[in-house]
Structure formats: C-alpha cells, structure tokens
Scaffold this active site. Structure first.
Site, PDB file in Angstrom:
ATOM      1  N   SER A 152       0.857  -1.182   0.000  1.00 13.76           N
ATOM      2  CA  SER A 152       0.000   0.000   0.000  1.00 13.76           C
ATOM      3  C   SER A 152       0.893   1.230   0.000  1.00 13.76           C
ATOM      4  CB  SER A 152      -0.883   0.011   1.256  1.00 13.76           C
ATOM      5  OG  SER A 152      -1.530   1.258   1.419  1.00 13.76           O
ATOM      6  N   TYR A 165      -1.332  -0.274  10.675  1.00 13.93           N
ATOM      7  CA  TYR A 165      -1.399  -0.688   9.263  1.00 13.93           C
ATOM      8  C   TYR A 165      -0.136  -0.316   8.485  1.00 13.93           C
ATOM      9  CZ  TYR A 165      -3.440  -1.200   4.560  1.00 13.93           C
ATOM     10  OH  TYR A 165      -3.687  -1.556   3.265  1.00 13.93           O
TER      11      TYR A 165
END
Length: 261
Positions: A152, A165
């Site tokens: 990501s 995350y």
C-alpha cells in the site's frame, strides 16, 4: 543478451501457469485473478465464502476461462499447509503467488489493545511470510516462480490515527526485498504493488457520498479513485516473462498521489 520474442506481446502471456491469489473473491484480488485468467493462466481464486467462489468459477467458465477456487482462510497456518498440499496434488506445480490478504483498523496506537496488534501483524504480515515460504517450496523444485505482494502507499506514508497498518505494510515491503535477494538464484522473483485509493468493497466506508469520495482523492493529481482493473495489468506484467529481470521492486499505482508535494 536475452532474445526478444516476436510478436513481443507473447512475453506477457501467462499460458499454462498456475496462479494462486490469496483473498481474491472480490476487489483487487478478483480483478487480478480475472486478468491472469484472460492472459492464459490457470487461476486459483481464494476466499472463505464457498458459495461466492462457486459463483465466480461458474461465471469464469462461461467466459471460457480456466478458474478454480480454494475455500480456505489463508491467514491460518494450518490452512496454508493444507492449501499447498492440495495445489501440489491437484496441479503438480505452483508458478505464481499473489499475497493479497490484509485488514485495517484505523486508530491511534494508544487505542489498540494487545489482541488487535497481534491480529493486524498476523493477518497483514506473518501470514504472507508463511504462505510465501510454503509456495517457494513448490516453485524451487521447478526453478521458476513469481511472488507478487500487495502492499500500500501506506507502507511508506503514514497518517495520524492509522498507526499499525503502515507498520505491517512496510514489513511486507521488507519481505519483498528479502525474498528477492534470497531466491532469485532459484529462478524465483519477488516484487510488490503499492495501491493508492481504489474503489473496492473494502473502501466503501470512505465513499458513502460524492463529497466524501472527492475529499479522499483531493491530493491525487488525477482527482479520482482507481478502478481495480487499472491495477491488474501491472500484476500480469510482474508475473510474466516481460518482467524476467524485475526483482525486489515495489510498483506504486496511485494516480500520482505520492509524486505530489
């Protein structure tokens, strides 16, 4: 010097390759799976809802595509062992693995409890490490393999209120490079894709209104969300012979967000 095959587009073919995509019953995983199948691969979709997987397989078969499924939680180590054994018994080889399982809990570190931290690290990182390890055991036997890991832009960019995350995604990018260095001599490459804002089921909570959708992509030069199919071509490239000398790289697909100041 490697020979250039004619027509050159043959280098992008995945004909005859067996590809497992974890977490691929929807969103980016499904888009990549369908792109692989349309590029000639024998695709193994994965998810935990059997009825969904059966429906997706039937739809693919009606289009003349080679698609099967593996109903299992590939964040579970025992399930991974069973999946690798089943793939070996059924297909005799695994050529391509896409690590696409992940979860996100958006909150500050102080608000996380121990169980949530362990869950995020396991789902997003530990499971991918173990699945890759087991897949490599099959790939090394044939001297060819492609591992593609979905990271990501949050692997390199952090935001307040979203602490764990990005840590797990940076860990995945470290895994990409570690595998690239350790297994390239066996004919196995390891690369990653770092998506930006994509219109998937996982991001529905960020797209409840047109105003909210626009707000999240305000800093994206293209001023819009990406569609899952716009990422699939990169995955096909990294899995193909066209990317035979690409190893240890993270390809960012974000409409230019991380290029903007």
């Amino acid at each position: 010097m490697a020979e250039i095959a004619f027509p050159f587009l043959n280098n992008f073919s995945l004909h005859g390759k067996n590809a497992l995509i974890s977490g691929s019953s929807s969103g980016l995983g499904l888009a990549m799976g369908m792109a692989f199948a349309k590029s000639g691969a024998n695709v193994i979709l994965n998810g935990r809802n059997k009825s969904t997987l059966i429906r997706l397989k039937q739809q693919a078969l009606e289009e003349g595509l080679s698609v099967d499924y593996l109903c299992a939680d590939l964040a579970d180590f025992e399930a991974i062992d069973g999946a690798i054994k089943e793939i070996n018994n059924k297909y005799g080889a695994l050529d391509i693995l896409i690590n696409n399982i992940g979860m996100r809990i958006r909150k500050s570190l102080n608000d996380f409890n121990q169980d949530e931290i362990l869950l995020m690290v396991h789902q997003n990182l530990s499971a991918a490490i173990y699945l890759s390890q087991q897949a490599i055991s099959l790939m090394s036997a044939q001297g060819w393999g492609r591992i593609i890991t979905i990271s990501s832009i949050a692997g390199r960019l952090a935001r307040a209120g979203d602490t764990v995350y990005p840590i797990t995604k940076m860990g995945l990018e470290g895994m990409v490079r570690s595998l690239a260095v350790q297994y390239a001599h066996l004919g196995i490459t390891s690369n990653g894709i770092a998506p930006g804002f994509f219109a998937t089921e996982q991001n529905l909570s960020m797209m409840s209104t047109e105003e909210e959708k626009a707000r999240h992509v305000a800093r994206v030069p293209m001023k819009r969300w990406g569609e899952p199919e716009e990422l699939a071509g990169a995955a096909v490239f990294l899995a193909s012979e066209a990317a035979s000398y690409v190893n240890g790289q993270i390809l960012t697909i974000d409409g230019g967000l991380t290029a903007s100041f």
